[in-house]
Structure formats: C-alpha cells, structure tokens
Design a protein around this motif. Structure first.
Motif, PDB file in Angstrom:
ATOM      1  N   GLY A   1       0.801  -1.223   0.000  1.00  0.00           N
ATOM      2  CA  GLY A   1       0.000   0.000   0.000  1.00  0.00           C
ATOM      3  C   GLY A   1       0.829   1.265   0.000  1.00  0.00           C
ATOM      4  O   GLY A   1       2.044   1.249   0.184  1.00  0.00           O
ATOM      5  N   ILE A   2       0.141   2.370  -0.230  1.00  0.00           N
ATOM      6  CA  ILE A   2       0.774   3.682  -0.193  1.00  0.00           C
ATOM      7  C   ILE A   2       0.143   4.510   0.925  1.00  0.00           C
ATOM      8  O   ILE A   2      -0.904   4.166   1.462  1.00  0.00           O
ATOM      9  CB  ILE A   2       0.606   4.428  -1.532  1.00  0.00           C
ATOM     10  N   GLU A   3       0.791   5.602   1.259  1.00  0.00           N
ATOM     11  CA  GLU A   3       0.207   6.530   2.215  1.00  0.00           C
ATOM     12  C   GLU A   3      -0.800   7.401   1.469  1.00  0.00           C
ATOM     13  O   GLU A   3      -0.439   8.118   0.535  1.00  0.00           O
ATOM     14  CB  GLU A   3       1.296   7.395   2.854  1.00  0.00           C
ATOM     15  N   GLN A   4      -2.055   7.337   1.886  1.00  0.00           N
ATOM     16  CA  GLN A   4      -3.134   8.018   1.185  1.00  0.00           C
ATOM     17  C   GLN A   4      -3.455   9.372   1.811  1.00  0.00           C
ATOM     18  O   GLN A   4      -3.123   9.643   2.958  1.00  0.00           O
ATOM     19  CB  GLN A   4      -4.401   7.152   1.206  1.00  0.00           C
ATOM     20  N   GLU A   5      -4.158  10.192   1.034  1.00  0.00           N
ATOM     21  CA  GLU A   5      -4.736  11.417   1.576  1.00  0.00           C
ATOM     22  C   GLU A   5      -5.943  11.061   2.430  1.00  0.00           C
ATOM     23  O   GLU A   5      -6.306   9.878   2.561  1.00  0.00           O
ATOM     24  CB  GLU A   5      -5.189  12.332   0.432  1.00  0.00           C
ATOM     25  N   MET A   6      -6.606  12.048   2.991  1.00  0.00           N
ATOM     26  CA  MET A   6      -7.852  11.819   3.724  1.00  0.00           C
ATOM     27  C   MET A   6      -8.811  11.046   2.811  1.00  0.00           C
ATOM     28  O   MET A   6      -9.029  11.416   1.659  1.00  0.00           O
ATOM     29  CB  MET A   6      -8.459  13.166   4.131  1.00  0.00           C
ATOM     30  N   HIS A   7      -9.372   9.941   3.308  1.00  0.00           N
ATOM     31  CA  HIS A   7     -10.028   8.943   2.459  1.00  0.00           C
ATOM     32  C   HIS A   7     -11.202   9.474   1.649  1.00  0.00           C
ATOM     33  O   HIS A   7     -11.473   8.995   0.544  1.00  0.00           O
ATOM     34  CB  HIS A   7     -10.479   7.748   3.295  1.00  0.00           C
ATOM     35  N   MET A   8     -11.920  10.464   2.125  1.00  0.00           N
ATOM     36  CA  MET A   8     -13.095  10.967   1.414  1.00  0.00           C
ATOM     37  C   MET A   8     -12.737  11.823   0.200  1.00  0.00           C
ATOM     38  O   MET A   8     -13.574  12.042  -0.679  1.00  0.00           O
ATOM     39  CB  MET A   8     -13.989  11.771   2.359  1.00  0.00           C
ATOM     40  N   ILE A   9     -11.514  12.286   0.143  1.00  0.00           N
ATOM     41  CA  ILE A   9     -11.096  13.157  -0.952  1.00  0.00           C
ATOM     42  C   ILE A   9     -11.190  12.430  -2.292  1.00  0.00           C
ATOM     43  O   ILE A   9     -11.589  13.011  -3.307  1.00  0.00           O
ATOM     44  CB  ILE A   9      -9.667  13.684  -0.709  1.00  0.00           C
ATOM     45  N   TYR A  10     -10.857  11.148  -2.295  1.00  0.00           N
ATOM     46  CA  TYR A  10     -10.799  10.403  -3.557  1.00  0.00           C
ATOM     47  C   TYR A  10     -12.170  10.269  -4.211  1.00  0.00           C
ATOM     48  O   TYR A  10     -12.301  10.400  -5.432  1.00  0.00           O
ATOM     49  CB  TYR A  10     -10.177   9.029  -3.319  1.00  0.00           C
ATOM     50  N   GLU A  11     -13.198  10.007  -3.422  1.00  0.00           N
ATOM     51  CA  GLU A  11     -14.535   9.907  -4.011  1.00  0.00           C
ATOM     52  C   GLU A  11     -15.000  11.270  -4.516  1.00  0.00           C
ATOM     53  O   GLU A  11     -15.607  11.359  -5.592  1.00  0.00           O
ATOM     54  CB  GLU A  11     -15.532   9.314  -3.012  1.00  0.00           C
ATOM     55  N   CYS A  12     -14.700  12.319  -3.775  1.00  0.00           N
ATOM     56  CA  CYS A  12     -15.090  13.665  -4.205  1.00  0.00           C
ATOM     57  C   CYS A  12     -14.463  14.010  -5.557  1.00  0.00           C
ATOM     58  O   CYS A  12     -15.144  14.504  -6.470  1.00  0.00           O
ATOM     59  CB  CYS A  12     -14.678  14.698  -3.162  1.00  0.00           C
ATOM     60  N   LYS A  13     -13.178  13.748  -5.696  1.00  0.00           N
ATOM     61  CA  LYS A  13     -12.489  14.055  -6.950  1.00  0.00           C
ATOM     62  C   LYS A  13     -13.042  13.238  -8.113  1.00  0.00           C
ATOM     63  O   LYS A  13     -13.152  13.733  -9.240  1.00  0.00           O
ATOM     64  CB  LYS A  13     -10.985  13.810  -6.783  1.00  0.00           C
ATOM     65  N   GLU A  14     -13.405  11.987  -7.842  1.00  0.00           N
ATOM     66  CA  GLU A  14     -13.932  11.148  -8.907  1.00  0.00           C
ATOM     67  C   GLU A  14     -15.328  11.595  -9.326  1.00  0.00           C
ATOM     68  O   GLU A  14     -15.673  11.581 -10.514  1.00  0.00           O
ATOM     69  CB  GLU A  14     -13.952   9.682  -8.467  1.00  0.00           C
ATOM     70  N   PHE A  15     -16.143  12.017  -8.369  1.00  0.00           N
ATOM     71  CA  PHE A  15     -17.484  12.521  -8.711  1.00  0.00           C
ATOM     72  C   PHE A  15     -17.371  13.757  -9.608  1.00  0.00           C
ATOM     73  O   PHE A  15     -18.105  13.893 -10.597  1.00  0.00           O
ATOM     74  CB  PHE A  15     -18.274  12.862  -7.448  1.00  0.00           C
ATOM     75  N   ILE A  16     -16.458  14.656  -9.253  1.00  0.00           N
ATOM     76  CA  ILE A  16     -16.246  15.856 -10.070  1.00  0.00           C
ATOM     77  C   ILE A  16     -15.814  15.464 -11.480  1.00  0.00           C
ATOM     78  O   ILE A  16     -16.323  15.997 -12.476  1.00  0.00           O
ATOM     79  CB  ILE A  16     -15.172  16.764  -9.430  1.00  0.00           C
TER      80      ILE A  16
END
Length: 328
Positions: A280-295
C-alpha cells in the motif's frame, strides 16, 4: 461543483472538509431545526442555511446536494433533489430496496443529472492496489472481512432508549450501518455471488446488533462480519493457495495499508517466518478520492464509469435487501 448539505452529523463535517480540499464549494445547508441549520452554516462558513428542504432545492447557485440524513430518508430526499435537477451524493447505505435504487438512477437520467453513493473504499488507491495484486494469492479460497466497533448508542439501546441507529423503521442496524462497508469491499473485487445468507444477533426490537453475511462464490466463500454491540480488530483477509492479502487498520472504508503474506505451513513445524510485503501507499484523507472522482465523472460526462458505479450500488442494495428480509 457547489454543494448544499442535508444533515448535520459528524459524517457531514468530515465530508465538508474533504470537499473543500477537493476544490468543491459548500455554500448552503439544511436541517429541520432552523437553529441547527444556522449554527452549522456559521461553523462551516457557508453562505445560506435552510430549515425547508424545498427552499434549499430552489437555490439556483446550488448544483449538488449531499444527503447524509437518517437512512430511511435517503431515497425520498435524493429523489426530490434529482427532480429539482441537482446532482446528488447520497451517503451509504444508498437506500433499502432495489426498486428504490433503480428508481433513483432512472430519475437522475430523466433529469440530466448524476447520483452517486458515497462509499469511500471503492475509490481509494489502496483498494486499486489490492485489485491489481489479487494474482499474488493464487487460487482464492477464503475472504474474511470484519468491521466491528462498539456503538456509542448501544448502552442506550440496552436500556430500551431507542435511537435511529438501532431502529428498524429508520433502516438502522449493524448490516446497514457498518457491514455495508465489508459488502462493498467484497463485491467491488469479485462481483455478484451465487448466493448469500445473513446470520444476525437481534435485539429486543428485531434489529440486527451484529451479524455475519456469507457470500458464496463458485470457487470460494466470503464472510462479512459487522458489529455495533461489540468490537475487535478491523481487518480483511483474502486467502489463496499461494499466500494472503491483508488489510488492517481503522476501517474497511479507509484501507490504510495492504500487505502480502507468503504462505505458512504448520506453525510448530514451519521455521520459515517470512515477513510480509507492504504493497500500500500513504493516502490522503479517504473521502477526498470519491469527491475528486465525482467531479471528474460529471465534468467529463464519463457515462461508462458512472454506469459501472450504478450497477455496483444496485448489486449491494439488492444483497442488503435480501439479507435484511432473511432476519425478519
């Protein structure tokens, strides 16, 4: 994207933080209590607040509604927002029935907007890494997930002080609230199982306070354990004849790490204690990824990815509905 929020719980605080870090403007909020709406608006420095949902939906500057109300309101409030031609981000669990889920996607299409389920693990880099490394375990034999945490409301429930989290009328319970993460985790990797069965510990009002969902696939079996009445380490294991992939940490919805563990034989005979390989990698705050994908999906009109997300949500909702019916 300019968002209006529905709900004032802690999950909304977290999502607002993730949205702002993703470049999303959160400009308005709704609560049934005008006082709460005002307080929440000031806390997050929004432009406007409402105690009437229809008024929020008439706000022309708002183009997206984030629904994080009690589970039983997800369907009705999301549908209202879609009919007002707003995009919708609907918190998990999406809704309690497949009929309602399919209707939301149909309503979104009819109104030229999108609706997404806010389920973090599907969008995490470490989840994609997990998918890419399934080959390491060889032929899969067992998949085990456990997301158990003692609910802050369970003591009240034991004293027959019922809250939404343990109320069947509000679509509460362990599977809907917490087991859903494990279900998304497994079906996101392996798709639709051949059959399912849910074994639940039920409280005085019939709600599942904990339980184990079994998913039977052609070549292996998966278990999704979830509890609100007890706690344990939170983990997921994907076991095969060539090794094991392990996820451990604070949540099946966060996936802070992914390890590969080489195969082990009889502990008393096997002196080769091979160390695990961190993938694994060190991730950003987990909710950020879904937000960026929705956009991205909205801006690029990526219908292919969107339709896959819709199909995945419908599958999860179908299994949830069948599982809850088994406990009745």
């Amino acid at each position: 994207m300019k968002v209006g929020t529905v709900g004032t719980g802690f999950i909304v605080d977290r999502m607002i933080s993730a949205m702002k870090d993703s470049g999303i403007e959160v400009i308005a909020c709704y609560s049934r209590s005008l006082e709460k709406a005002k307080e929440f608006c000031e806390k997050h420095q929004m432009k406007r607040y409402y105690s009437n949902l229809e008024e929020l939906l008439k706000d022309e500057e708002v183009d997206t509604i984030y629904v994080a109300s009690p589970n039983s309101l997800h369907y009705s409030q999301s549908k209202m927002a879609l009919q007002a031609k707003k995009h919708v981000i609907n918190e998990k669990p999406f809704c309690p029935s497949l009929k309602e889920s399919e209707d939301l996607f149909k309503t979104a299409k009819e109104n030229g907007v999108y609706i997404f389920e806010a389920i973090t693990n599907q969008f995490l880099p470490n989840y994609q890494i997990l998918k890419e490394n399934l080959y390491r375990v060889g032929d899969i034999k067992l998949v085990q997930c456990n997301y158990s945490q003692y609910s802050s409301r369970y003591d009240k429930y034991k004293n027959h002080e019922q809250t939404n989290a343990f109320d069947p009328h509000f679509n509460g319970g362990a599977l809907m609230d917490i087991g859903v993460y494990c279900l998304h985790f497994v079906t996101g990797l392996f798709g639709k199982p051949e059959k399912t069965m849910y074994y639940a510990n039920k409280g005085y009002n019939g709600i599942d306070t904990s339980g184990i969902l079994i998913l039977q696939y052609p070549e292996f079996v998966a278990t999704c354990a979830g509890a609100k009445d007890s706690s344990s380490d939170i983990f997921a294991y994907i076991q095969g004849d060539k090794g094991c992939l392990r996820v451990k940490g604070v949540s099946i919805g966060i996936l802070p790490n992914v390890d590969f563990i080489p195969p082990k034989g009889e502990p008393l005979l096997n002196k080769n204690n091979s160390s695990s390989l961190n993938l694994g990698i060190e991730q950003e705050m987990h909710m950020i990824y879904e937000c960026k994908e929705f956009i991205r999906i909205i801006n690029e009109k990526d219908e292919s990815t969107y339709n896959k997300l819709c199909d995945h949500t419908n599958l999860v909702v179908q299994i949830l509905e069948q599982s809850i019916q088994q406990t009745l």
